[in-house]
Design a protein around this motif. Structure first.
Motif, PDB file in Angstrom:
ATOM      1  N   ARG A 111      38.724  48.199  32.379  1.00  0.00           N
ATOM      2  CA  ARG A 111      38.371  48.226  33.801  1.00  0.00           C
ATOM      3  C   ARG A 111      36.871  48.144  33.945  1.00  0.00           C
ATOM      4  O   ARG A 111      36.129  48.767  33.190  1.00  0.00           O
ATOM      5  CB  ARG A 111      38.879  49.502  34.475  1.00  0.00           C
ATOM      6  N   ILE A 112      36.421  47.390  34.947  1.00  0.00           N
ATOM      7  CA  ILE A 112      35.030  47.392  35.381  1.00  0.00           C
ATOM      8  C   ILE A 112      35.084  47.373  36.899  1.00  0.00           C
ATOM      9  O   ILE A 112      35.771  46.546  37.493  1.00  0.00           O
ATOM     10  CB  ILE A 112      34.223  46.223  34.786  1.00  0.00           C
ATOM     11  N   SER A 113      34.405  48.342  37.510  1.00  0.00           N
ATOM     12  CA  SER A 113      34.507  48.500  38.960  1.00  0.00           C
ATOM     13  C   SER A 113      33.408  49.436  39.439  1.00  0.00           C
ATOM     14  O   SER A 113      32.643  49.974  38.637  1.00  0.00           O
ATOM     15  CB  SER A 113      35.867  49.108  39.324  1.00  0.00           C
ATOM     16  N   SER A 114      33.394  49.654  40.744  1.00  0.00           N
ATOM     17  CA  SER A 114      32.547  50.720  41.258  1.00  0.00           C
ATOM     18  C   SER A 114      33.160  52.044  40.803  1.00  0.00           C
ATOM     19  O   SER A 114      34.322  52.092  40.387  1.00  0.00           O
ATOM     20  CB  SER A 114      32.469  50.651  42.783  1.00  0.00           C
ATOM     21  N   GLN A 115      32.389  53.101  40.871  1.00  0.00           N
ATOM     22  CA  GLN A 115      32.893  54.421  40.481  1.00  0.00           C
ATOM     23  C   GLN A 115      33.761  54.952  41.615  1.00  0.00           C
ATOM     24  O   GLN A 115      33.258  55.348  42.653  1.00  0.00           O
ATOM     25  CB  GLN A 115      31.725  55.375  40.220  1.00  0.00           C
ATOM     26  N   ASP A 116      35.070  54.944  41.388  1.00  0.00           N
ATOM     27  CA  ASP A 116      35.986  55.331  42.455  1.00  0.00           C
ATOM     28  C   ASP A 116      36.931  56.468  42.065  1.00  0.00           C
ATOM     29  O   ASP A 116      37.861  56.794  42.796  1.00  0.00           O
ATOM     30  CB  ASP A 116      36.797  54.124  42.924  1.00  0.00           C
ATOM     31  N   GLY A 117      36.719  57.046  40.888  1.00  0.00           N
ATOM     32  CA  GLY A 117      37.571  58.149  40.459  1.00  0.00           C
ATOM     33  C   GLY A 117      38.812  57.730  39.700  1.00  0.00           C
ATOM     34  O   GLY A 117      39.590  58.578  39.280  1.00  0.00           O
TER      35      GLY A 117
ATOM     36  N   GLY B  69      27.722  52.634  42.413  1.00  0.00           N
ATOM     37  CA  GLY B  69      27.404  52.295  41.032  1.00  0.00           C
ATOM     38  C   GLY B  69      28.429  51.395  40.374  1.00  0.00           C
ATOM     39  O   GLY B  69      29.105  50.596  41.022  1.00  0.00           O
ATOM     40  N   LEU B  70      28.535  51.565  39.067  1.00  0.00           N
ATOM     41  CA  LEU B  70      29.401  50.734  38.252  1.00  0.00           C
ATOM     42  C   LEU B  70      30.014  51.609  37.174  1.00  0.00           C
ATOM     43  O   LEU B  70      29.373  52.551  36.694  1.00  0.00           O
ATOM     44  CB  LEU B  70      28.550  49.626  37.593  1.00  0.00           C
ATOM     45  N   GLN B  71      31.237  51.317  36.812  1.00  0.00           N
ATOM     46  CA  GLN B  71      31.845  51.990  35.668  1.00  0.00           C
ATOM     47  C   GLN B  71      32.481  50.955  34.759  1.00  0.00           C
ATOM     48  O   GLN B  71      33.015  49.950  35.219  1.00  0.00           O
ATOM     49  CB  GLN B  71      32.878  53.031  36.095  1.00  0.00           C
ATOM     50  N   LEU B  72      32.379  51.226  33.461  1.00  0.00           N
ATOM     51  CA  LEU B  72      33.019  50.419  32.431  1.00  0.00           C
ATOM     52  C   LEU B  72      33.987  51.346  31.728  1.00  0.00           C
ATOM     53  O   LEU B  72      33.592  52.427  31.278  1.00  0.00           O
ATOM     54  CB  LEU B  72      31.987  49.903  31.426  1.00  0.00           C
ATOM     55  N   VAL B  73      35.250  50.957  31.628  1.00  0.00           N
ATOM     56  CA  VAL B  73      36.268  51.816  31.036  1.00  0.00           C
ATOM     57  C   VAL B  73      36.905  51.112  29.851  1.00  0.00           C
ATOM     58  O   VAL B  73      37.309  49.947  29.962  1.00  0.00           O
ATOM     59  CB  VAL B  73      37.345  52.208  32.077  1.00  0.00           C
TER      60      VAL B  73
ATOM     61  N   ASP C  82      46.083  52.470  38.510  1.00  0.00           N
ATOM     62  CA  ASP C  82      46.048  53.771  39.186  1.00  0.00           C
ATOM     63  C   ASP C  82      45.355  53.661  40.543  1.00  0.00           C
ATOM     64  O   ASP C  82      45.802  54.256  41.526  1.00  0.00           O
ATOM     65  CB  ASP C  82      45.338  54.808  38.325  1.00  0.00           C
ATOM     66  N   ALA C  83      44.264  52.906  40.603  1.00  0.00           N
ATOM     67  CA  ALA C  83      43.501  52.789  41.837  1.00  0.00           C
ATOM     68  C   ALA C  83      44.318  52.159  42.960  1.00  0.00           C
ATOM     69  O   ALA C  83      44.186  52.537  44.119  1.00  0.00           O
ATOM     70  CB  ALA C  83      42.234  51.966  41.593  1.00  0.00           C
ATOM     71  N   TYR C  84      45.164  51.195  42.586  1.00  0.00           N
ATOM     72  CA  TYR C  84      45.920  50.461  43.604  1.00  0.00           C
ATOM     73  C   TYR C  84      47.416  50.695  43.511  1.00  0.00           C
ATOM     74  O   TYR C  84      48.197  49.959  44.123  1.00  0.00           O
ATOM     75  CB  TYR C  84      45.586  48.966  43.512  1.00  0.00           C
ATOM     76  N   ASP C  85      47.825  51.716  42.759  1.00  0.00           N
ATOM     77  CA  ASP C  85      49.225  52.110  42.602  1.00  0.00           C
ATOM     78  C   ASP C  85      50.124  50.903  42.329  1.00  0.00           C
ATOM     79  O   ASP C  85      51.074  50.625  43.056  1.00  0.00           O
ATOM     80  CB  ASP C  85      49.708  52.877  43.838  1.00  0.00           C
ATOM     81  N   LYS C  86      49.776  50.200  41.253  1.00  0.00           N
ATOM     82  CA  LYS C  86      50.584  49.061  40.844  1.00  0.00           C
ATOM     83  C   LYS C  86      50.984  49.240  39.387  1.00  0.00           C
ATOM     84  O   LYS C  86      50.390  50.045  38.662  1.00  0.00           O
ATOM     85  CB  LYS C  86      49.834  47.741  41.067  1.00  0.00           C
ATOM     86  N   PRO C  87      51.975  48.516  38.922  1.00  0.00           N
ATOM     87  CA  PRO C  87      52.400  48.647  37.523  1.00  0.00           C
ATOM     88  C   PRO C  87      51.281  48.238  36.558  1.00  0.00           C
ATOM     89  O   PRO C  87      50.476  47.355  36.874  1.00  0.00           O
ATOM     90  CB  PRO C  87      53.584  47.674  37.404  1.00  0.00           C
ATOM     91  N   ASP C  88      51.258  48.864  35.396  1.00  0.00           N
ATOM     92  CA  ASP C  88      50.256  48.512  34.385  1.00  0.00           C
ATOM     93  C   ASP C  88      50.308  47.029  34.042  1.00  0.00           C
ATOM     94  O   ASP C  88      49.288  46.416  33.764  1.00  0.00           O
ATOM     95  CB  ASP C  88      50.457  49.342  33.109  1.00  0.00           C
ATOM     96  N   SER C  89      51.497  46.444  34.083  1.00  0.00           N
ATOM     97  CA  SER C  89      51.648  45.025  33.744  1.00  0.00           C
ATOM     98  C   SER C  89      50.935  44.110  34.743  1.00  0.00           C
ATOM     99  O   SER C  89      50.643  42.960  34.432  1.00  0.00           O
ATOM    100  CB  SER C  89      53.128  44.652  33.670  1.00  0.00           C
ATOM    101  N   GLU C  90      50.638  44.619  35.939  1.00  0.00           N
ATOM    102  CA  GLU C  90      49.933  43.833  36.953  1.00  0.00           C
ATOM    103  C   GLU C  90      48.435  44.119  36.965  1.00  0.00           C
ATOM    104  O   GLU C  90      47.704  43.555  37.772  1.00  0.00           O
ATOM    105  CB  GLU C  90      50.526  44.109  38.336  1.00  0.00           C
ATOM    106  N   ASP C  91      47.977  44.981  36.080  1.00  0.00           N
ATOM    107  CA  ASP C  91      46.557  45.315  35.931  1.00  0.00           C
ATOM    108  C   ASP C  91      45.979  44.304  34.943  1.00  0.00           C
ATOM    109  O   ASP C  91      46.303  44.332  33.749  1.00  0.00           O
ATOM    110  CB  ASP C  91      46.425  46.740  35.414  1.00  0.00           C
ATOM    111  N   GLU C  92      45.140  43.382  35.421  1.00  0.00           N
ATOM    112  CA  GLU C  92      44.698  42.245  34.619  1.00  0.00           C
ATOM    113  C   GLU C  92      44.131  42.646  33.248  1.00  0.00           C
ATOM    114  O   GLU C  92      44.549  42.113  32.228  1.00  0.00           O
ATOM    115  CB  GLU C  92      43.653  41.439  35.392  1.00  0.00           C
ATOM    116  N   LEU C  93      43.177  43.558  33.200  1.00  0.00           N
ATOM    117  CA  LEU C  93      42.559  43.920  31.917  1.00  0.00           C
ATOM    118  C   LEU C  93      43.427  44.881  31.118  1.00  0.00           C
ATOM    119  O   LEU C  93      43.558  44.740  29.899  1.00  0.00           O
ATOM    120  CB  LEU C  93      41.174  44.502  32.134  1.00  0.00           C
TER     121      LEU C  93
END
Length: 185
Positions: free
Chosen positions: A157-163, A144-148, A169-180
């Motif tokens: 965040r927009i992605s498949s539903q991955d928890g 599916g799809l999730q909008l956060v 959090d999904a890719y264990d990277k700093p928040d500053s590297e999370d584009e959205l």
């Protein structure tokens, strides 16, 4: 025996019989999703351990319920990109032809079916409240799809539903590297 909590924004939420830290509302109209009626679930919430959750969730919901179709259309490009990235990854299938033919990216929403809304607190870093719309979509039937939306204000965040509620959090990277997420105002 079931418990109940009261939200000033959406009213009564009943404790889930299977998950004691889930609280579910009746269905309410969601302006962002063309006034479709969806239940809202407060997740991972134990009233005795998080005394500010309901107040913060109410504020996030007030922000979220102000979002309109125009706000949804302003994020169509992200939904369209999610679709195209998936279709390119799995390869051409003639059943997906209507998706490939989309010219106006706002039409992507014709292929998205929202099913429920979850409100939760991020358990790391900002520990903020996030509103997650869980959807089925025609291009990704399995996940599916999730909008956060952080604080119910803007898409983070927009992605498949991955928890996960953030890319960080999904890719264990700093928040500053999370584009959205890094663009959150």
């Amino acid at each position: 025996m079931s418990k109940e909590i009261i939200s000033k924004t959406i009213g009564s939420l009943k404790q889930d019989e299977s998950f004691s830290d889930w609280w579910k509302s009746a269905e309410i109209e969601i302006p962002l999703m063309n006034k479709e009626k969806l239940a809202i679930t407060f997740m991972d919430f134990e009233p005795e351990h998080d005394t500010t959750f309901v107040e913060e969730a109410d504020q996030a919901l007030e922000n979220f319920l102000r979002l309109t179709i125009d706000d949804r259309n302003s994020i169509s490009e992200f939904a369209y990109k999610n679709c195209m990235d998936f279709l390119e990854a799995v390869g051409y299938d003639e059943d997906d032809e209507p998706l490939w033919e989309i010219q106006n990216h706002d039409k992507i929403w014709n292929f998205v079916q929202p099913t429920e809304i979850y409100i939760s607190r991020r358990h790391r870093r900002d520990k903020d409240i996030y509103v997650q719309i869980v959807c089925e979509c025609d291009w990704e039937q399995e996940h599916g799809l999730q909008l956060v939306f952080r604080q119910g204000k803007q898409l983070t965040r927009i992605s498949s539903q991955d928890g996960h509620i953030t890319e960080a959090d999904a890719y264990d990277k700093p928040d500053s590297e999370d584009e959205l997420l890094s663009k959150f105002i």
